[in-house]
Design an enzyme around this catalytic site. Sequence first.
Site: not given
Ligand SMILES: *Cc1c(COP(=O)(O)O)cnc(C)c1O
Length: 427
Positions: A142, A229, A270
């Site tokens: 994701f 990520d 985040k």
């Molecule tokens: C939440 C998330 C995203 C996307 O972030 P948004 O601010 O919702 O665009 C990308 N990668 C990971 C691992 C995430 O948990």
Amino acid sequence: MTKTSDDYMELESANGAHNYHPLPVVLKKGKGVYLWDVEGKKYYDFLAAYSAVNQGHCHPKIIAAMTEQAEKLTLTSRAFFNDQLGPYEKFTTDFFGFDKLLPMNTGAEAVETAIKIARKWGYEKKGIPVNNAKIVVCENNFHGRTTTIISFSNDPVANENFGPYTPGFLKIPYNNSTALEELLKTEPNIVGFLVEPIQGEAGIFPPSNSYLKEIKNLCTKYNILFMADEIQTGIARTGSLLAVCGNCTCKNSCEKQETYQRPDVLLLGKALSGGTYPVSAVLADNEIMDVIQAGQHGSTFGGNPIASVVAIAALQVVQDENLMHNARLLGDHFRTTLNDFRKNSKIVKEVRGRGLLNAIELFEAPNIPSAWDICILLMKKGLLAKPTHGNIIRFTPPLVMNKMELDACLNIIMETLSNCETKTTTL
Ligand SMILES: *Cc1c(COP(=O)(O)O)cnc(C)c1O
């Protein structure tokens, strides 16, 4: 006339796109680990906005930084300099130990930025034939919701009927470094490996102990970019500053630690703002970041003065309150307690996670309540958690929780599960 929860839910249902399926609770206030609904009922937050609110709701230091800046200057765009971006970039590159930062807003934008950087780096530094760059990703990843990102998702809910898809991505199983090496041996045009150090949305799957080291070594050996990520796993969530820090609990960049598998490109979002404001960032060293020159990438809001002060305050809170340490201690306690419970449970299949990024997986059977049903019961008892893929409940409270609060939450969770073990639930 004061509106009820039902009124607000009806308003959203009638006027908003139906792209989410929230738990039926309407919140109006948050403080630390607590949330309140419009009827005044108090809850423990056990989601923390998907790990964006690691520092707790409305942390006074972050809110003070934000409101103070909001009265001075909010947005200049990058057509001009502002007096907050430079200090933020300096603070954050020092904090994480990288040469440069590229500021964006949402997590998905950080991922898009990393993809662009990797491709350009591949063409300009590695001599990959133009338009042939490939990026390796993992199954069940994701990384966000843009057209390109969902192109390499294998969740049909995320990508069905959104094609045609962006080409240039290769998928391998997660937690399998052999699969990565097989690919790298045969495919010459790979520029990078984009990976969540712990898969979050997929259901919280920590990899084997050696996985991150193995993939890091492969990326070095084959000269491709290791792109971590850490939008969900980063910023103390897993009991270290970054999940790629391994066991290290340093309060900032732990470059000197052996356990640190330093990525070439680090993606944050985040909790970079403590959940107050959309702030994301891509960090890398000069030889990588310098492939992006004026006009080639950007964002109107990226690097704005409010985002800049908020991010410094949010990181400062993580460091000052040593949230790494707290997440580690409480996380161990959480898993130990629920694993003990699991031994006598007919419905809990597995308890897993790292730090305060945890999940419990339930058995799937007609007489066993679904993760959604359990979350409804937890909500009634004053604890808010959210089901994720399959029959899995994600448990990710703010990292400012204390042991007494966690014990109260564990009691709610175990009591709810016990009730489901002993009788057929009536919802
Ligand atoms: C939440 C998330 C995203 C996307 O972030 P948004 O601010 O919702 O665009 C990308 N990668 C990971 C691992 C995430 O948990």
